[in-house]
Design a protein around this motif. Structure first.
Motif, PDB file in Angstrom:
ATOM      1  N   GLU A   3      67.117  96.965 -46.267  1.00 28.53           N
ATOM      2  CA  GLU A   3      67.611  95.604 -46.155  1.00 28.53           C
ATOM      3  C   GLU A   3      67.144  94.998 -44.831  1.00 28.53           C
ATOM      4  OE1 GLU A   3      71.896  93.707 -46.521  1.00 28.53           O
ATOM      5  OE2 GLU A   3      71.529  95.373 -47.918  1.00 28.53           O
ATOM      6  N   ARG A   4      66.663  93.802 -44.885  1.00 30.40           N
ATOM      7  CA  ARG A   4      66.127  93.098 -43.714  1.00 30.40           C
ATOM      8  C   ARG A   4      67.248  92.391 -42.979  1.00 30.40           C
ATOM      9  NH1 ARG A   4      63.645  91.089 -39.830  1.00 30.40           N
ATOM     10  NH2 ARG A   4      62.035  89.521 -39.929  1.00 30.40           N
ATOM     11  N   ASN A  10      60.789  90.044 -36.504  1.00 35.30           N
ATOM     12  CA  ASN A  10      59.906  91.199 -36.554  1.00 35.30           C
ATOM     13  C   ASN A  10      59.163  91.340 -35.233  1.00 35.30           C
ATOM     14  OD1 ASN A  10      60.084  92.421 -39.185  1.00 35.30           O
ATOM     15  ND2 ASN A  10      59.171  90.550 -40.006  1.00 35.30           N
ATOM     16  N   GLY A  32      64.410  86.069 -39.414  1.00 33.96           N
ATOM     17  CA  GLY A  32      63.898  86.938 -40.477  1.00 33.96           C
ATOM     18  C   GLY A  32      64.206  86.469 -41.877  1.00 33.96           C
TER      19      GLY A  32
END
Length: 79
Positions: A3-4, A10, A32
């Motif tokens: 999961e981001r 990033n 993100g």
């Protein structure tokens, strides 16, 4: 599937994110997260307005560059 974290930029984009944020193109929230069409419209219009201001402020310079280009295209030397 990992999961981001939408609140974390990033690593590979950190420099560009910071620059875009500092220049007022992004509000700095949720780096993100996927960008929506309305958010894209905001960024595009901010860029567009800045380009138009830049061009407007350089009309005389653009005219001079065009004249120089025509001289070069005709095989002439710049002075």
């Amino acid at each position: 599937m990992i999961e981001r974290n939408v609140n974390q930029v990033n690593e590979w984009a950190a420099k560009d994110w910071a620059e875009g944020k500092a220049n007022g193109y992004f509000d700095g929230r949720r780096p993100g997260a996927p960008i929506t069409r309305d958010q894209t419209a905001i960024v595009n219009n901010r860029l567009r307005n800045n380009f138009l201001k830049l061009i407007d402020g350089n009309t005389i310079r653009i005219t001079e560059l065009e004249r120089q280009l025509e001289t070069i295209e005709k095989g002439g030397e710049l002075q």
